[in-house]
Design a protein around this motif. Structure first.
Motif, PDB file in Angstrom:
ATOM      1  N   GLY A  45       0.812  -1.216   0.000  1.00  0.00           N
ATOM      2  CA  GLY A  45       0.000   0.000   0.000  1.00  0.00           C
ATOM      3  C   GLY A  45       0.840   1.258   0.000  1.00  0.00           C
ATOM      4  O   GLY A  45       0.562   2.214  -0.747  1.00  0.00           O
ATOM      5  N   ALA A  48       2.433   1.787  -3.401  1.00  0.00           N
ATOM      6  CA  ALA A  48       1.492   2.326  -4.386  1.00  0.00           C
ATOM      7  C   ALA A  48       1.276   3.816  -4.165  1.00  0.00           C
ATOM      8  O   ALA A  48       1.267   4.609  -5.116  1.00  0.00           O
ATOM      9  CB  ALA A  48       0.171   1.572  -4.305  1.00  0.00           C
ATOM     10  N   ASP A  68     -11.056  10.654 -10.026  1.00  0.00           N
ATOM     11  CA  ASP A  68     -11.455   9.262 -10.240  1.00  0.00           C
ATOM     12  C   ASP A  68     -10.492   8.540 -11.177  1.00  0.00           C
ATOM     13  O   ASP A  68     -10.226   7.344 -11.006  1.00  0.00           O
ATOM     14  CB  ASP A  68     -12.880   9.207 -10.798  1.00  0.00           C
ATOM     15  CG  ASP A  68     -13.020   9.970 -12.106  1.00  0.00           C
ATOM     16  OD1 ASP A  68     -12.224  10.904 -12.323  1.00  0.00           O
ATOM     17  OD2 ASP A  68     -13.916   9.625 -12.899  1.00  0.00           O
ATOM     18  N   ALA A  71      -7.423   7.744  -9.209  1.00  0.00           N
ATOM     19  CA  ALA A  71      -7.718   6.607  -8.327  1.00  0.00           C
ATOM     20  C   ALA A  71      -7.650   5.295  -9.109  1.00  0.00           C
ATOM     21  O   ALA A  71      -7.197   4.269  -8.576  1.00  0.00           O
ATOM     22  CB  ALA A  71      -9.097   6.778  -7.699  1.00  0.00           C
ATOM     23  N   GLY A  72      -8.098   5.316 -10.367  1.00  0.00           N
ATOM     24  CA  GLY A  72      -8.006   4.109 -11.182  1.00  0.00           C
ATOM     25  C   GLY A  72      -6.563   3.699 -11.423  1.00  0.00           C
ATOM     26  O   GLY A  72      -6.223   2.509 -11.369  1.00  0.00           O
ATOM     27  N   GLN A  74      -4.051   4.449  -9.402  1.00  0.00           N
ATOM     28  CA  GLN A  74      -3.533   3.982  -8.120  1.00  0.00           C
ATOM     29  C   GLN A  74      -3.960   2.540  -7.851  1.00  0.00           C
ATOM     30  O   GLN A  74      -3.165   1.722  -7.373  1.00  0.00           O
ATOM     31  CB  GLN A  74      -4.016   4.890  -6.991  1.00  0.00           C
ATOM     32  CG  GLN A  74      -3.434   4.505  -5.622  1.00  0.00           C
ATOM     33  CD  GLN A  74      -3.737   5.540  -4.560  1.00  0.00           C
ATOM     34  OE1 GLN A  74      -4.441   6.510  -4.826  1.00  0.00           O
ATOM     35  NE2 GLN A  74      -3.213   5.348  -3.373  1.00  0.00           N
ATOM     36  N   LEU A  75      -5.208   2.209  -8.173  1.00  0.00           N
ATOM     37  CA  LEU A  75      -5.672   0.832  -8.000  1.00  0.00           C
ATOM     38  C   LEU A  75      -4.878  -0.116  -8.890  1.00  0.00           C
ATOM     39  O   LEU A  75      -4.515  -1.237  -8.478  1.00  0.00           O
ATOM     40  CB  LEU A  75      -7.159   0.743  -8.333  1.00  0.00           C
ATOM     41  CG  LEU A  75      -7.797  -0.646  -8.230  1.00  0.00           C
ATOM     42  CD1 LEU A  75      -7.677  -1.186  -6.813  1.00  0.00           C
ATOM     43  CD2 LEU A  75      -9.248  -0.603  -8.671  1.00  0.00           C
ATOM     44  N   LEU A  76      -4.572   0.328 -10.102  1.00  0.00           N
ATOM     45  CA  LEU A  76      -3.785  -0.495 -11.004  1.00  0.00           C
ATOM     46  C   LEU A  76      -2.395  -0.736 -10.434  1.00  0.00           C
ATOM     47  O   LEU A  76      -1.858  -1.859 -10.506  1.00  0.00           O
ATOM     48  CB  LEU A  76      -3.691   0.199 -12.365  1.00  0.00           C
ATOM     49  CG  LEU A  76      -2.989  -0.553 -13.492  1.00  0.00           C
ATOM     50  CD1 LEU A  76      -3.706  -1.845 -13.807  1.00  0.00           C
ATOM     51  CD2 LEU A  76      -2.921   0.315 -14.733  1.00  0.00           C
ATOM     52  N   GLN A  78      -1.552  -0.658  -7.210  1.00  0.00           N
ATOM     53  CA  GLN A  78      -1.688  -1.560  -6.076  1.00  0.00           C
ATOM     54  C   GLN A  78      -1.815  -3.007  -6.527  1.00  0.00           C
ATOM     55  O   GLN A  78      -1.205  -3.916  -5.944  1.00  0.00           O
ATOM     56  CB  GLN A  78      -2.904  -1.158  -5.236  1.00  0.00           C
ATOM     57  CG  GLN A  78      -2.722   0.138  -4.466  1.00  0.00           C
ATOM     58  CD  GLN A  78      -3.991   0.571  -3.764  1.00  0.00           C
ATOM     59  OE1 GLN A  78      -5.075   0.117  -4.102  1.00  0.00           O
ATOM     60  NE2 GLN A  78      -3.850   1.472  -2.796  1.00  0.00           N
ATOM     61  N   ASN A  79      -2.586  -3.223  -7.591  1.00  0.00           N
ATOM     62  CA  ASN A  79      -2.690  -4.581  -8.131  1.00  0.00           C
ATOM     63  C   ASN A  79      -1.343  -5.066  -8.643  1.00  0.00           C
ATOM     64  O   ASN A  79      -0.999  -6.255  -8.514  1.00  0.00           O
ATOM     65  CB  ASN A  79      -3.718  -4.618  -9.265  1.00  0.00           C
ATOM     66  CG  ASN A  79      -5.136  -4.434  -8.762  1.00  0.00           C
ATOM     67  OD1 ASN A  79      -5.430  -4.695  -7.600  1.00  0.00           O
ATOM     68  ND2 ASN A  79      -6.019  -3.974  -9.633  1.00  0.00           N
TER      69      ASN A  79
END
Length: 416
Positions: A45, A48, A68, A71-72, A74-76, A78-79
């Motif tokens: 975390g 990221a 948004d 955030a997308g 950042q999620l990528l 993190q994955n």
């Protein structure tokens, strides 16, 4: 660190004969201790978040993205970090699953992040991983393994992203080709203006630009090669173009002014053997169906003029089109030639008629009309100004003769 004795079947490791952690044949970066793996998992975390902060500081376009979309991304990331840790834990299976996930992810963000920008994001993320991850290692051996793992995992992610963007580009290209074919087909069939404009605008066409339709034979049976040939020539001219191969017929919609210059001739070079007919230039895409209708009519009738230039304007084929039964060509001959001559006065019409009857001999025409030859010359110049056709030119003489005959037939039928 796990001992070699703990990797056999009795210890819950892979089955005998299969690849094991640290085995070069397995493709993994080597064994890492459970403590290091747990540390990496807990730090995912923070990694990221630090990566996103680095991107915001180094990439102005990334800072301007809506929350948004950031955030997308950042999620990528993190994955990606989680996938990297999973790969370190189980290199034989997790890399395939993670690569599949990254291969699908850019499809969602490719609408607002270009491939070049994605490469910048991946580069920044890998640079930060190379700095941060080795610090979490227990010793020099694990530090080297983590560094190697970052490089190899980053390579997989880069290839997956490139593959995804290539697939998305191919899908968009196929969709654009279908949409373009629909637009051209709609122009040929005379579809409603609204549907044409919306579809053409989606393809980047300027609805207010002048438009000219050209029709002829395609240069080959390979549609992609035809599209490339036409588009490359249009690009060199700096012109918009829409095209469609309809069986044995190539239809091209060319944007921009065509009365001056050699734009039509340059585009005609992209057609195959045989005649190429250009319809009249119209003010906008909304009227392009008129250009298409005249061009197709001319293509059907051009066989009647073997010496026609290439390309030839549909207006220059009015006699052949009228003889082939095109009512639009008959009306244009009446409107452009027969009516202006008749409205100009009987003497002008009689002079043109007589001049054509005597085979274009000036003195013979003057004797029949009982006028001076200079009077005949004056009247012929006046007729040329009204109709755009010179009775002394063999081709124009044919157009005048057919136009006058069509005009008399239309008057006899009470059409004007």
């Amino acid at each position: 660190m796990t001992s070699p004795a703990a990797t056999g079947p009795a210890a819950g490791g892979p089955a005998a004969g299969g690849p094991v952690a640290g085995d070069p044949a397995a493709g993994d970066p080597g064994p890492l201790s459970p403590d290091t793996l747990r540390t990496l998992r807990r730090a995912s975390g923070d990694l990221a978040a630090a990566t996103v902060a680095e991107m915001e500081s180094r990439l102005p376009w990334f800072r301007r993205m809506p929350a948004d979309q950031r955030a997308g991304v950042q999620l990528l990331i993190q994955n990606g970090v989680a996938g990297f840790v999973s790969w370190l834990h189980d290199p034989q299976q997790a890399i395939r699953l993670t690569a599949e996930a990254f291969r699908a992810a850019p499809k969602d963000i490719s609408r607002w992040v270009s491939l070049r920008q994605t490469v910048e994001l991946v580069r920044i993320a890998l640079e930060l991983f190379e700095r941060r991850l080795p610090q979490l290692a227990r010793d020099e051996t694990e530090r080297a393994l983590l560094t190697e793992g970052v490089l190899r995992y980053g390579r997989e992610i880069a290839f997956s992203a490139a593959t995804s963007y290539a697939a998305a580009a191919e899908a968009r290209g196929a969709w654009d080709a279908r949409l373009e074919a629909l637009v051209v087909d709609g122009i040929v069939r005379g579809d409603a203006e609204e549907s044409l404009l919306s579809r053409a605008t989606a393809l980047g066409w300027d609805p207010a630009a002048e438009a000219t339709v050209l029709v002829g034979n395609p240069p080959s049976d390979d549609p992609p090669a035809v599209v490339f040939e036409v588009r490359s020539r249009a690009a060199r001219l700096g012109r918009q173009v829409l095209l469609s191969v309809q069986g044995s017929r190539l239809v091209v919609l060319l944007g921009g002014e065509t009365e001056r210059g050699d734009a039509l001739a340059r585009i005609a070079e992209a057609f195959g053997d045989g005649p190429v007919v250009a319809g009249p230039s119209v003010a906008s895409l909304a009227d392009a169906h008129r250009s298409a209708s005249d061009a197709l009519s001319g293509l059907r009738a051009v066989v009647g003029w073997p010496a026609a230039p290439r390309p030839v304007r549909s207006l220059d084929l009015l006699p052949e089109r009228a003889l082939a039964g095109d009512p639009e060509a008959e009306w244009q001959l009446v409107d452009r030639i027969a009516r202006p001559l008749e409205e100009a006065g009987g003497s002008l019409l009689a002079t043109v008629d007589t001049f054509l009857e005597v085979g274009g001999v000036l003195e013979a025409c003057a004797r029949r009309l009982f006028v001076h030859p200079n009077t005949v010359r004056y009247r012929l110049r006046r007729a040329t100004e009204l109709t755009g056709r010179n009775a002394n030119d063999p081709r124009d003489a044919l157009v005048l003769r057919v136009a006058l005959s069509v005009g008399r037939l239309a008057r006899a039928r009470g059409l004007w």
